[in-house]
Design a protein around this motif. Sequence first.
Motif, PDB file in Angstrom:
ATOM      1  N   GLU A  59      24.747  67.468  45.006  1.00  0.00           N
ATOM      2  CA  GLU A  59      25.645  68.606  44.768  1.00  0.00           C
ATOM      3  C   GLU A  59      24.989  69.922  45.199  1.00  0.00           C
ATOM      4  N   LEU A  89      24.794  70.061  49.108  1.00  0.00           N
ATOM      5  CA  LEU A  89      26.087  70.357  49.717  1.00  0.00           C
ATOM      6  C   LEU A  89      26.533  71.789  49.429  1.00  0.00           C
ATOM      7  N   ARG A  90      26.303  72.254  48.212  1.00  0.00           N
ATOM      8  CA  ARG A  90      26.667  73.635  47.845  1.00  0.00           C
ATOM      9  C   ARG A  90      25.922  74.632  48.737  1.00  0.00           C
ATOM     10  N   LEU A 137      29.465  73.427  51.298  1.00  0.00           N
ATOM     11  CA  LEU A 137      30.421  72.326  51.202  1.00  0.00           C
ATOM     12  C   LEU A 137      30.641  71.932  49.746  1.00  0.00           C
ATOM     13  N   ALA A 140      32.211  68.798  47.125  1.00  0.00           N
ATOM     14  CA  ALA A 140      32.309  67.336  47.157  1.00  0.00           C
ATOM     15  C   ALA A 140      32.914  66.817  45.872  1.00  0.00           C
TER      16      ALA A 140
END
Length: 177
Positions: A149, A152-153, A157, A159
């Motif tokens: 997480e 991606l953050r 992005l 998810a």
Amino acid sequence: GGLTGSARLTREQEIERRARELLRRCGLNETLGFSMLCPADLERLQCPTDAPERQLLGLSNPQSAEAVALRTTLLPALLSACAYNQSRRVRDIALYELNRVFFPRAEGELPEEPLRVAGALTGSPWTAGWNLPEECAEVDFFWLKGLIEQFLRELGLGADFRPGEHPTFAPEGCAEV
């Protein structure tokens, strides 16, 4: 002077560079596996016969009788690096590989070469564990989920995670992202 137009990184190269930096900041060390794959590795991963990883691109002149195709997954080399470390009594492992895998296309066409990332963590995520609760002493599914997480953050992005199934992974430790 700045970079000339021909020396600038492409968007994909910029993302790849940023991803490597973020993975290092998350505490993972990069490993680089060979581009070849042994079909027996797919058996050990318990890949189903219809799995995309089974679409092998054979080598016309393999260097060994085992490594006869280009890799379709980063997992065998990553797990081999973990096994190597564990055989030398290294218990706390945090590795990743960000590299290309290879899939055949139509006859006469160059292979598809998507960029993939894979990671493996074992043991403790902390350099010191003297004042930690027992449940924080080892990496687990939720530690890895949080790492993904965060990764991606930082790439901008979002998810969604939902329960997933794959024969390589334990049912309670597998998610689709």
